[in-house]
Design a protein around this motif. Structure first.
Motif, short mmCIF file in Angstrom:
data_model
loop_
_atom_site.label_atom_id
_atom_site.label_comp_id
_atom_site.label_asym_id
_atom_site.label_seq_id
_atom_site.Cartn_x
_atom_site.Cartn_y
_atom_site.Cartn_z
N GLN A 226 -36.48 61.60 53.20
CA GLN A 226 -37.17 60.63 52.34
C GLN A 226 -38.66 60.55 52.69
O GLN A 226 -39.52 60.59 51.82
N ARG A 227 -38.97 60.44 53.98
CA ARG A 227 -40.38 60.39 54.41
C ARG A 227 -41.07 61.73 54.18
O ARG A 227 -42.25 61.77 53.84
N LEU A 228 -40.33 62.81 54.34
CA LEU A 228 -40.91 64.13 54.12
C LEU A 228 -41.29 64.33 52.65
O LEU A 228 -42.36 64.85 52.34
N LEU A 229 -40.42 63.91 51.74
CA LEU A 229 -40.73 64.02 50.32
C LEU A 229 -41.97 63.21 49.97
O LEU A 229 -42.85 63.67 49.21
N GLU A 230 -42.06 62.00 50.52
CA GLU A 230 -43.23 61.15 50.25
C GLU A 230 -44.51 61.83 50.73
O GLU A 230 -45.52 61.85 50.02
N ARG A 231 -44.46 62.37 51.93
CA ARG A 231 -45.65 63.00 52.51
C ARG A 231 -46.02 64.27 51.75
O ARG A 231 -47.20 64.49 51.42
N TYR A 232 -45.03 65.10 51.47
CA TYR A 232 -45.32 66.36 50.79
C TYR A 232 -45.91 66.11 49.40
O TYR A 232 -46.92 66.72 49.01
N LEU A 233 -45.33 65.20 48.64
CA LEU A 233 -45.83 64.95 47.29
C LEU A 233 -47.23 64.34 47.32
O LEU A 233 -48.06 64.63 46.45
#
Length: 331
Positions: A226-233
């Motif tokens: 979840q945090r990875l998706l937020e950061r990547y986007l």
């Protein structure tokens, strides 16, 4: 997901600085915050032409200033500024807390995000003030001053293929060599080579994730993703393709698949650490999870994002080097 990744544009460019201590130089266990501060001061000192401005946003040159693009997120106090992900991460030395004696070599890294690589010459031309800035603790043998180092060379490298090229060597007057970056296609190719049902992550630096207002002190894949998706986007939006998005339905499906995985082997521990912030004038926690964890389950749709996470880090304090992990592969 194939349509999504066809529109992805974010690249990462990986630099390694090899340096030699000129005086005694003492670093903490994780010195990413100190290195970030030194780079900030060096770039700002070398290139800012309006140092009277209290913040970059108040400077009339703000929108066209390359220095602002590199350091403004560190200088801004507004919520807007804080929401912009930094365009780089620091990879601190992994030698632990120690004193480097004069003549000893050590290395650290910097990863540049997306189109910010266009500003690489500003970083390399800031090497002289970086060397003059000093680093680490103030030491009696240095007359109460921080330690100093000289940069011997800077290399660009591919974290998976091992390919390297020298960009800068001590004495270069103007570095101007071609730079190779890692693309989303590289990430997809790596993901295809991984086991779709079992994966081991090694958390090299502390991974600090807050999920539902609580610190995550056990290896759980759903909060990580979840945090990875937020950061990547967010990085794509600012330094890659600004129109790239995932629908809520697409995100929910990915998170449900992550929730369905199991941590089948846990060799992690919680590392307690603090870092002093000169900007905030107080110590801030940078504790996090370290070690290895193996996850089993329906991993195939998650693997491209997890390979991207190897490059951009995940969780709090990523810009300082925290949240750096790698996927271990069997040979």
């Amino acid at each position: 997901m194939h349509t999504f990744f066809r529109s992805a544009r974010l690249t990462t460019t990986h630099l390694e600085f090899t340096v030699r201590a000129a005086t005694a130089l003492e670093l903490d266990v994780y010195s990413g915050a100190a290195l970030r501060g030194s780079f900030f001061n060096a770039i700002w000192t070398r290139f800012c032409v309006n140092k009277e401005a209290q913040t970059c946003a108040q400077c009339p040159l703000h929108t066209s200033c390359p220095v602002s693009a590199l350091v403004a997120p560190l200088r801004e106090e507004s919520s807007w500024g804080q929401d912009i992900p930094r365009p780089y991460t620091i990879l601190p030395p992994l030698d632990g807390a120690r004193v480097y004696e004069p003549g000893e070599r050590f290395s650290f890294g910097m990863t540049l995000m997306g189109d910010i690589v266009q500003l690489l010459p500003y970083i390399l031309l800031s090497i002289s003030p970086l060397e003059a800035e000093g680093l680490g603790h103030r030491l009696p043998q240095n007359g109460g001053q921080r330690g100093h180092f000289s940069v011997e060379q800077v290399e660009v490298y591919h974290p998976w293929s091992g390919q390297r090229a020298i960009l800068y060597q001590s004495g270069d007057t103007f570095p101007n060599r071609p730079v190779a970056s890692v693309t989303i296609q590289d990430c997809l190719q790596r993901a295809e080579q991984l086991d779709a049902e079992r994966i081991t992550l090694e958390f090299i630096t502390p991974m600090r994730i807050i999920d539902r207002e609580h610190l995550v002190k056990q290896p759980l894949l759903r909060p990580l993703l979840q945090r990875l998706l937020e950061r990547y986007l967010a990085l794509e939006r600012h330094y890659g393709n600004p129109t790239l998005t995932l629908s809520k339905e697409e995100r929910d499906i990915l998170l449900q698949q992550a929730e369905a995985t199991t941590c089948s082997a846990n060799a992690t521990h919680w590392q307690e650490l603090t870092s002093y912030s000169n900007r905030q004038k107080r110590a801030t926690p940078i504790s996090g999870l370290q070690g290895r964890a193996t996850f089993t389950g329906p991993l195939a749709p998650l693997l491209p994002f997890l390979t991207i996470g190897e490059l951009i880090h995940v969780g709090k304090n990523a810009v300082k080097g925290n949240g750096h992990y790698r996927i271990l592969t069997e040979h």
